[in-house]
Design a protein around this motif. Structure first.
Motif, mmCIF file in Angstrom:
data_model
loop_
_atom_site.group_PDB
_atom_site.id
_atom_site.type_symbol
_atom_site.label_atom_id
_atom_site.label_comp_id
_atom_site.label_asym_id
_atom_site.label_seq_id
_atom_site.Cartn_x
_atom_site.Cartn_y
_atom_site.Cartn_z
ATOM 1 N N GLY A 33 41.032 50.221 57.620
ATOM 2 C CA GLY A 33 41.363 51.615 57.835
ATOM 3 C C GLY A 33 40.298 52.547 57.288
ATOM 4 N N GLU A 34 40.466 53.812 57.609
ATOM 5 C CA GLU A 34 39.527 54.851 57.181
ATOM 6 C C GLU A 34 40.304 56.154 56.958
ATOM 7 N N PRO A 35 41.139 56.189 55.898
ATOM 8 C CA PRO A 35 41.909 57.412 55.635
ATOM 9 C C PRO A 35 40.992 58.615 55.404
ATOM 10 N N ASP A 36 41.470 59.782 55.804
ATOM 11 C CA ASP A 36 40.737 61.041 55.596
ATOM 12 C C ASP A 36 39.375 61.038 56.274
ATOM 13 N N SER A 37 39.269 60.310 57.378
ATOM 14 C CA SER A 37 38.011 60.273 58.117
ATOM 15 C C SER A 37 37.688 61.646 58.694
ATOM 16 N N ARG A 38 36.404 61.969 58.722
ATOM 17 C CA ARG A 38 35.951 63.215 59.339
ATOM 18 C C ARG A 38 35.524 62.997 60.798
ATOM 19 N N ARG A 39 35.621 61.749 61.257
ATOM 20 C CA ARG A 39 35.171 61.453 62.614
ATOM 21 C C ARG A 39 36.295 61.706 63.618
ATOM 22 N N ASP A 40 35.910 62.262 64.756
ATOM 23 C CA ASP A 40 36.886 62.745 65.733
ATOM 24 C C ASP A 40 37.737 61.636 66.356
ATOM 25 N N ASN A 41 37.196 60.424 66.481
ATOM 26 C CA ASN A 41 37.930 59.368 67.183
ATOM 27 C C ASN A 41 38.808 58.537 66.247
ATOM 28 N N VAL A 42 38.937 58.939 64.994
ATOM 29 C CA VAL A 42 39.780 58.227 64.033
ATOM 30 C C VAL A 42 41.002 59.096 63.736
ATOM 31 N N GLY A 43 42.168 58.593 64.057
ATOM 32 C CA GLY A 43 43.385 59.344 63.801
ATOM 33 C C GLY A 43 43.862 59.175 62.365
ATOM 34 N N ARG A 44 44.991 59.799 62.078
ATOM 35 C CA ARG A 44 45.603 59.680 60.755
ATOM 36 C C ARG A 44 45.980 58.220 60.519
ATOM 37 N N ASN A 45 45.598 57.692 59.368
ATOM 38 C CA ASN A 45 45.898 56.292 59.077
ATOM 39 C C ASN A 45 45.916 56.060 57.571
#
Length: 465
Positions: free
Chosen positions: A424-436
């Motif tokens: 996972g990648e919480p708090d991602s700033r990348r547009d294609n990553v949703g809340r996780n």
């Protein structure tokens, strides 16, 4: 190249605007996973297409996504000998070699396949990172060498110099023998034969990704349809499957090859001039870094050529870019490459959470390729301590599991060792990553390559094939 970008015209401009290499690659607006251009996602279904290179025969299209750098001049070999870690002498016409490139401080920039086509003519075929570095060095060099880049279809959709596809699987040799007009010449591993197929003069590089002899067929662009049609017609009785983009993305997993290591170009003053010469629209500039391994140091996401599995190729008996730093790394090697087998139950639970848990969703696992960034780096832990990272992953229909390449501390790299991958990648700033939210996925260390290869064993594969 247009200068009309808010980030400036070069990779270095974009890094400075973002604040650091990590901030750039993990920032908004970066590309997602690499998308294979020019071919359909599936021609039949990706599971059977994957099984074809293990059970029957597969045609894997390379005409559209492989970049090609053409090198000409009498000094190509001396030039490459200065910048590559591996040896090129002897290297006769009609042979191919892997070219492996290191940064001045001994990290991996990239690798590709080098074809010796004629006395003073070579092709480098592969991902763009090696090509871009070699072209830059050629342009800066005083050697008699010129470099011309033939872009793949991700950059420009136009006819290219040559078409290129692979024929792989247990029936590949039998199929090629049937199609070649006359007798298939004796050709050893990584040697090139001139042959005629469907009345067209083409070349066949002998190698194999599926544990059995295979071939890479290439020739003039305008001849491809006739050659491809001949393979489709004759291949039907062998169970030939044409491999689409979805299945192609999984090919590296079983062979143990690292297809997209982060190129070690983003740090240091020695490489600043290269970054200043690298376009803001290059994959090096627009690609994304994703995953649960979090560090402000871009070097923590690199691998070196020894870790990547190229130690046997290094020619220590001469000087080359990064030699001394790589020698020190080799003498103090702390990590090695492995295959990580993901726990099926944990994978299924993670997918279920990503789809149906609206409160605490996991990051989605797409199949067959869960990659959601250009370069992946997921932390691998033992007892809560990070001991390496997982770099590239896909579901293997042949193995029946998701596999990934791991770069791990050597003491925990023994097959059978059970570890935990943080997904996972919480708090991602990348547009294609949703809340996780982060999920723990159990992984088991396995050998690399995952399936034992026999393609180079003289006792099992005669040199004449």
């Amino acid at each position: 190249m247009s200068d009309a970008t808010p980030f400036g015209p070069t990779l270095e401009d974009r890094i400075q605007a973002a604040g650091s290499p990590v901030q750039l690659l993990r920032g908004p607006g970066q590309l997602g996973p690499y998308v294979f251009p020019g071919i359909a996602a599936e021609f039949t279904n990706w599971r059977d297409e994957v099984r074809a290179w293990k059970d029957s025969v597969a045609l894997l299209e390379q005409s559209y996504h492989m970049s090609e750098l053409q090198l000409r001049g009498k000094d190509v070999i001396p030039f490459l000998s200065e910048i590559a870690v591996n040896r090129f002498d002897p290297f006769r016409v009609g042979r191919a070699k892997q070219v492996v490139l290191a940064s001045p401080d001994g990290f991996l920039i990239g690798d590709a396949i080098l074809f010796h086509e004629d006395d003073d003519f070579f092709r480098i075929v592969g991902a763009p990172f090696a090509h871009d570095w070699v072209q830059y060095r050629a342009n800066e060099s005083d050697y008699d060498v010129t470099a011309e880049l033939n872009h793949n279809w991700s950059v420009v959709e136009a006819p290219r110099d040559v078409f290129r596809f692979q024929i792989q699987g247990p029936f590949a040799l039998e199929l090629v023998r049937e199609l070649v007009e006359g007798t298939l010449p004796d050709v050893g591993f990584f040697s090139i034969a001139d042959v005629t197929i469907a009345g067209k003069s083409v070349r066949a590089l002998r190698h194999g990704m599926a544990g059995t002899p295979g071939f890479e067929i290439y020739g003039p662009w305008d001849d491809q349809q006739a050659v491809r049609a001949a393979f489709a017609e004759a291949g039907a009785k062998y169970g030939l499957r044409t491999v689409g983009a979805s299945a192609y993305a999984t090919t590296a997993q079983e062979s143990g090859w690292l297809p997209l290591p982060l190129p070690a170009i983003y740090h240091g003053e020695e490489l600043k001039s290269y970054r200043q010469a690298t376009s803001a629209f290059s994959l090096e500039s627009m690609g994304s870094l994703g995953g649960s391994l979090l560090s402000d140091r871009i070097e923590d996401y690199y691998v070196d050529p020894i870790e990547a599995g190229y130690g046997r190729l290094v020619d220590w008996d001469r000087s080359f870019v990064g030699r001394d730093a790589l020698r020190e790394k080799a003498d103090n090697q702390k990590r090695e490459k492995v295959t990580l087998v993901w726990n099926d139950e944990d994978v299924a639970a993670t997918i279920q959470s990503s789809l149906f848990d609206s409160q605490h969703p996991a990051q989605f696992i797409a199949l067959p390729s869960p990659m959601y960034a250009t370069w992946a780096a997921d932390a691998v832990q033992s007892g809560g301590q990070t001991i390496g990272f997982s770099q590239y992953m896909s579901f293997s229909a042949n193995a029946g599991h998701i596999l990934s390449h791991g770069i791990l501390d050597r003491e925990l790299a023994t097959p059978g060792t059970e570890l935990t991958l943080m997904w996972g990648e919480p708090d991602s700033r990348r547009d294609n990553v949703g809340r996780n939210e982060l999920r723990e996925i159990r992984v088991t260390v396995a050998p690399t390559p995952y399936f034992d290869k026999v393609i180079k064993r003289a006792a099992q594969v005669p040199a004449s094939v």
